[in-house]
Design a protein around this motif. Structure first.
Motif, PDB file in Angstrom:
ATOM      1  N   UNK A 148     -26.989 -18.621  13.922  1.00  0.00           N
ATOM      2  CA  UNK A 148     -27.457 -17.495  14.734  1.00  0.00           C
ATOM      3  C   UNK A 148     -28.010 -16.347  13.897  1.00  0.00           C
TER       4      UNK A 148
ATOM      5  N   UNK B  39     -30.140 -16.576  11.757  1.00  0.00           N
ATOM      6  CA  UNK B  39     -31.555 -16.821  11.505  1.00  0.00           C
ATOM      7  C   UNK B  39     -32.396 -16.821  12.778  1.00  0.00           C
ATOM      8  N   UNK B  40     -31.761 -16.555  13.929  1.00  0.00           N
ATOM      9  CA  UNK B  40     -32.571 -16.418  15.142  1.00  0.00           C
ATOM     10  C   UNK B  40     -33.406 -15.132  15.029  1.00  0.00           C
ATOM     11  N   UNK B  41     -34.559 -15.170  15.670  1.00  0.00           N
ATOM     12  CA  UNK B  41     -35.514 -14.053  15.549  1.00  0.00           C
ATOM     13  C   UNK B  41     -35.192 -13.012  16.626  1.00  0.00           C
ATOM     14  N   UNK B  42     -34.935 -11.793  16.196  1.00  0.00           N
ATOM     15  CA  UNK B  42     -34.658 -10.725  17.155  1.00  0.00           C
ATOM     16  C   UNK B  42     -35.855  -9.794  17.332  1.00  0.00           C
ATOM     17  N   UNK B  43     -36.794  -9.842  16.384  1.00  0.00           N
ATOM     18  CA  UNK B  43     -37.986  -9.003  16.482  1.00  0.00           C
ATOM     19  C   UNK B  43     -39.158  -9.825  15.943  1.00  0.00           C
ATOM     20  N   UNK B  44     -39.863 -10.520  16.831  1.00  0.00           N
ATOM     21  CA  UNK B  44     -40.972 -11.367  16.360  1.00  0.00           C
ATOM     22  C   UNK B  44     -41.951 -10.556  15.502  1.00  0.00           C
TER      23      UNK B  44
ATOM     24  N   UNK C 103     -35.434 -16.553   3.290  1.00  0.00           N
ATOM     25  CA  UNK C 103     -36.055 -17.599   4.115  1.00  0.00           C
ATOM     26  C   UNK C 103     -37.532 -17.341   4.378  1.00  0.00           C
TER      27      UNK C 103
ATOM     28  N   UNK D  81     -28.699 -12.356  24.126  1.00  0.00           N
ATOM     29  CA  UNK D  81     -29.315 -13.683  24.222  1.00  0.00           C
ATOM     30  C   UNK D  81     -28.273 -14.785  24.026  1.00  0.00           C
ATOM     31  N   UNK D  82     -27.352 -14.577  23.098  1.00  0.00           N
ATOM     32  CA  UNK D  82     -26.328 -15.607  22.856  1.00  0.00           C
ATOM     33  C   UNK D  82     -25.438 -15.762  24.091  1.00  0.00           C
TER      34      UNK D  82
ATOM     35  N   UNK E  28     -29.204  -5.676  28.033  1.00  0.00           N
ATOM     36  CA  UNK E  28     -30.116  -6.818  28.058  1.00  0.00           C
ATOM     37  C   UNK E  28     -29.556  -8.035  28.788  1.00  0.00           C
TER      38      UNK E  28
END
Lengths: 332, 332
Positions: B168, B170-175, B183, B255-256, B289
């Motif tokens: 988690x 490495x999930x993108x929070x701000x594209x 990374x 989101x999680x 959110x």
């Protein structure tokens, strides 16, 4: 466990939508033996709806179960809670509050009844009868008017502590982005990757590109089908609409992959009729946002279930899931 | 299953980090009976590392197992694959390629060995000994130099189809956001919510606010501890650093939650020493959110495990997970 003759069993699958309800009697091979439908929105009271369901289905059951055993009922419905067997404040249904739908059905039909949301049901359907046969880890994305999802990890549907897990359509893909027409959240996946979202994107983009074929249509006719037809004719703006949609979807899928590392993501629903126009950018942006250890591993697969039947099959799959820790052998 | 005397069992827990390796012999109550450590980075060859581990641990085992049974080994390590028992291309370790670490340990110690990444091990530790006792659905976030995670759904750790689930951080929070130093991904949670990310945010913000206390420190001394100390003294910029960090973390957590609907999210690691400076904005932006059905349900909890011991306890928990479908009764 004693041996059972699976070929003699039948499950009732019911798919409740805001407008229509579809139902079918399904055998363990995923064949719909009998089917029917009802106008959901005609019934102000859920009791009347269930009475009418029973009146419609009873003759079919009598016919079908002469030489078969009726194993139970599975229901796919909006805002359904698997643990409690309830439908809770579903915005698209007339029945307000918390409805003990599974209990009411159980009493009326005299058998067990399980309920879950439609996307979870669809995931079960794919696992038993469709493209996810044999898979233990996959995510089902339903891309229609809205965006739904069903998540399977280690062979089990993920329900979460309260039965509401798997609302991936409402995860935020662009913080502070497009406001959702119903939830009010900003930048959710559904706001971009649903048919509704695609229509919004198209209406915005055609203003920027006066030469786009999309400008040949009145505002109210712009929908994802029209955008697809224009894209197929080579309209660059329409192609860009799907590219943008695929980018948002791909970015979201990358995050989902890094959560549960599925073997495949199954895509289902009207939006995927756009084919490569949406699939290619989706794949590109998913891979681009993945850590290297996840890259080029996850299959993006279109659903194998007939769209008209998938919801019924998925709902019926709840019955088999209930009776077996593993799906019954399809070929036995 | 025959009755076993749990109080007579002992598990070896090993936590492998890039610099140090810590190990301990743990009983079913989560008490560390014997412990020790090794410099991981001293060993160019993994074989030499395992030999030395054995030499260090064997005397402790002999002493401890006079009147106890040795149940097995659990290892927490970076880039560990639970299914294959391997450590794969871990950037922070000197041992390159795919190392069959669990097999090598099994042979050397003559007992079973399980391996998983450190955050998964920490989640197991919390479930058996810590703040997640009795929970079946929770997410563990480790907020240290990096951001790790372990996800438990329905009482099971989520490993995914390949053993690598739960990345988690490495999930993108701000594209398109901040580029990750290692990374290369853009806008990942780790780039903002790790101690490293907090230092980057602080270095950027102090340029904008010349009056900030943060400007009293040379560049190389700016870290999350210094930012916390300045925040505690009332420095508005430092408080804003944590508010911003909490916002990014809270958006990610929302989101999680919509993915797996956990009962609680456990926060662990150096970053949480900032207390309410980070917890309050995290909670605010998580709730903001979430879909209404998820709001005000999910507990945000600080870990109950002693930070120095958590990694060892978590690793040892792999042994119990291996031997019991449910955690052993702590109070038996």
């Amino acid at each position: 466990m004693s041996l059972v003759n699976l070929s003699k069993q039948v499950a009732l699958g019911i798919d409740i939508g805001g407008t229509n309800t579809k139902f079918g009697l399904v055998n363990h091979r995923g064949e719909i033996l009998e089917r029917g439908h009802l106008k959901t929105e005609q019934y102000e009271k859920v009791e009347d709806f269930i009475d009418e369901l029973y009146n419609e289905i009873k003759p079919l059951l009598d016919k079908c179960c002469k030489d078969r055993e009726f194993e139970g009922i599975g229901v796919g419905a909006p805002n359904a809670n698997y643990y409690k067997g309830t439908i809770e404040d579903a915005p698209n249904l007339r029945w307000k509050g918390i409805i003990p739908f599974a209990d009411m059905m159980s009493k009326k039909f005299g058998t067990n009844c399980k309920i879950t949301n439609d996307a979870n049901a669809a995931a079960l359907g794919e696992m038993l009868y469709g493209a996810a046969r044999g898979m233990k880890d996959f995510i089902m994305m339903t891309l229609g008017t809205g965006v739904g999802s069903g998540i399977v990890c280690g062979g089990n549907l993920i329900y979460g502590h309260d039965g509401f897990a798997g609302e991936l359509g409402h995860t935020i893909v662009k913080p502070g982005g497009r406001k959702h027409w119903s939830t009010g959240s900003e930048g959710s996946l559904e706001a971009y990757a649903s048919a509704t979202g695609i229509a919004i994107t198209a209406k915005k983009m055609r203003v920027e590109f006066p030469n786009s074929m999309l400008n040949n249509f009145p505002e109210e006719e712009i929908n994802s089908r029209v955008v697809y037809e224009c894209a197929a004719k080579g309209d660059a703006t329409s192609i860009e609409v799907f590219r943008y949609t695929g980018q948002k979807l791909g970015e979201a899928l990358a995050n989902f992959v890094m959560f549960s590392s599925p073997e495949a993501i199954l895509l289902f629903g009207g939006v995927i009729k756009a084919g490569d126009f949406i699939l290619k950018p989706t794949k590109l942006h998913m891979e681009r946002n993945l850590l290297p250890i996840f890259r080029n591993k996850v299959k993006l697969v279109f659903s194998e279930l007939d769209e008209a039947d998938a919801a019924i099959l998925g709902a019926s799959a709840l019955v088999w899931e209930n009776n077996y820790s593993q799906p019954p052998q399809i070929n036995s």
